[in-house]
Write an enzyme that holds these catalytic residues in place. Structure first.
Site, PDB file in Angstrom:
ATOM      1  N   LYS A  35       0.795  -1.222   0.000  1.00  0.00           N
ATOM      2  CA  LYS A  35       0.000   0.000   0.000  1.00  0.00           C
ATOM      3  C   LYS A  35       0.833   1.281   0.000  1.00  0.00           C
ATOM      4  O   LYS A  35       0.333   2.356  -0.326  1.00  0.00           O
ATOM      5  CB  LYS A  35      -0.968  -0.006   1.181  1.00  0.00           C
ATOM      6  CG  LYS A  35      -2.149  -0.955   0.972  1.00  0.00           C
ATOM      7  CD  LYS A  35      -3.136  -0.885   2.119  1.00  0.00           C
ATOM      8  CE  LYS A  35      -4.323  -1.812   1.893  1.00  0.00           C
ATOM      9  NZ  LYS A  35      -5.258  -1.283   0.897  1.00  0.00           N
ATOM     10  N   SER A  74       1.298  -9.514  -0.483  1.00  0.00           N
ATOM     11  CA  SER A  74       0.983  -8.095  -0.299  1.00  0.00           C
ATOM     12  C   SER A  74       1.611  -7.474   0.933  1.00  0.00           C
ATOM     13  O   SER A  74       1.819  -6.257   0.981  1.00  0.00           O
ATOM     14  CB  SER A  74      -0.530  -7.898  -0.254  1.00  0.00           C
ATOM     15  OG  SER A  74      -1.088  -8.677   0.788  1.00  0.00           O
TER      16      SER A  74
END
Length: 323
Positions: free
Chosen positions: A57, A307
């Site tokens: 992110k 991720s």
């Protein structure tokens, strides 16, 4: 300057890559023969757990913060997070000299909370889950004049995180399947946007938690659905969908798989054993899905987006069976 809320385009992703390149190098895309043997496929792992905040992110946070006006930077920003999005905003805010307030649920992962504070963010605990934290952000926005950042419905965030798939396909253009975790959906929407632009034959598989199926139900129904949250995978613990990434998923996502917490913890252990790398539960979800869909990946070239690697001690204990 931040434009009106419009769905991002592939051109936005290319622009985001130029913005992000000034602050972050590409993450590794590693091939592990032991994972090949386990899945009977050619497996590549995109190591977003190697980012400065340990999660993908940060790409979106930097792209977003780079586009704030001088007035918006002066006012500061507020957002809700279960961890990695908050770290992203905290990291990027420090980079650009912006005040950041992060609202997290009571009992949020202490590894991620400590990291947010280390980057200079003000952390506010509010609510039992992400949805309650998100509602409190709107109160702070009105009271303090902060710029609210949605963790999903922000085109600059989607365009930023989509650069992970751009890097995958620049390195391995023959990849046939990409497995991506789905919490809010920005990372998966970005993967769809890039993969389907460069090669529509690539299959993009979204992976969610069986204990937090709101995103899956919304994708399945092509209409907003909410659902209770009963998963330990904080990165996937979303009880209501974000409709901007969902619109992209409705158009482009090939399949959406739900995995159990136990499968994610097992995948964390596989990563430790076979790839010598640390994944948090959400980061391990793509491997868990590939293991579940083993018959469908046989003989194919697949990419797993790991991720994030911000696992708590409790999560590590669970994956190692030490509870």
């Amino acid at each position: 300057m931040i434009q009106a809320q419009m769905s991002p385009t592939f051109r936005d992703v290319l622009h985001a890559r130029r913005v992000i390149a000034a602050h972050l190098p590409p993450t590794p895309l590693h091939h592990y023969p032991q994972l090949d043997a386990l899945l009977n496929a050619t497996v590549y792992v995109k190591h977003e757990n190697y980012q400065p905040i340990g999660a993908f992110k940060v790409r979106g946070g930097i792209n977003f913060m780079a586009h704030l006006t001088a007035e918006e930077r002066r006012r500061g920003v507020v957002t809700a997070s279960t961890g990695n999005h908050g770290q992203s905003i905290a990291y990027a805010a420090q980079l650009f000299g912006v005040r950041a307030v992060i609202v997290v649920p009571e009992g949020a992962n202490p590894v991620k909370v400590n990291a947010m504070r280390a980057y200079g963010a003000e952390v506010v605990f509010h609510g039992a889950d992400f949805e309650a934290s998100k509602r409190h952000c709107l109160t702070l926005e009105q009271e303090q004049g902060l710029r609210f950042i949605s963790s999903g419905d922000e085109p600059l965030l989607i365009a930023g995180v989509a650069t992970h798939t751009l890097e995958i396909l620049e390195s391995q253009p023959d990849v046939e399947m990409i497995f991506v975790p789905v919490g809010g959906g920005s990372g998966c929407a970005g993967a769809c946007l890039v993969a389907k632009t460069l090669n529509p034959q690539i299959q993009v598989i979204g992976v969610g938690a069986a204990g937090a199926p709101a995103a899956f139900l919304t994708w399945q129904a092509r209409s907003e659905r909410t659902a209770p949250i009963a998963t330990r995978a904080a990165g996937l613990a979303t009880g209501a969908p974000f409709l901007m990434p969902q619109a992209i998923l409705w158009e482009h996502l090939d399949d959406f798989v739900l995995v159990e917490d136990a499968e994610m913890f097992q995948a964390m252990r596989v990563y430790l054993e076979k790839a010598k790398t640390l994944a948090e539960p959400a980061g391990a979800a793509p491997l868990a899905a590939a293991l579940r869909l083993r018959d469908q990946v046989v003989g194919k070239r697949i990419a797993l987006i790991l991720s994030g690697g911000n696992a708590s001690m409790e999560e590590l204990a669970s994956c190692l069976g030490l509870e």
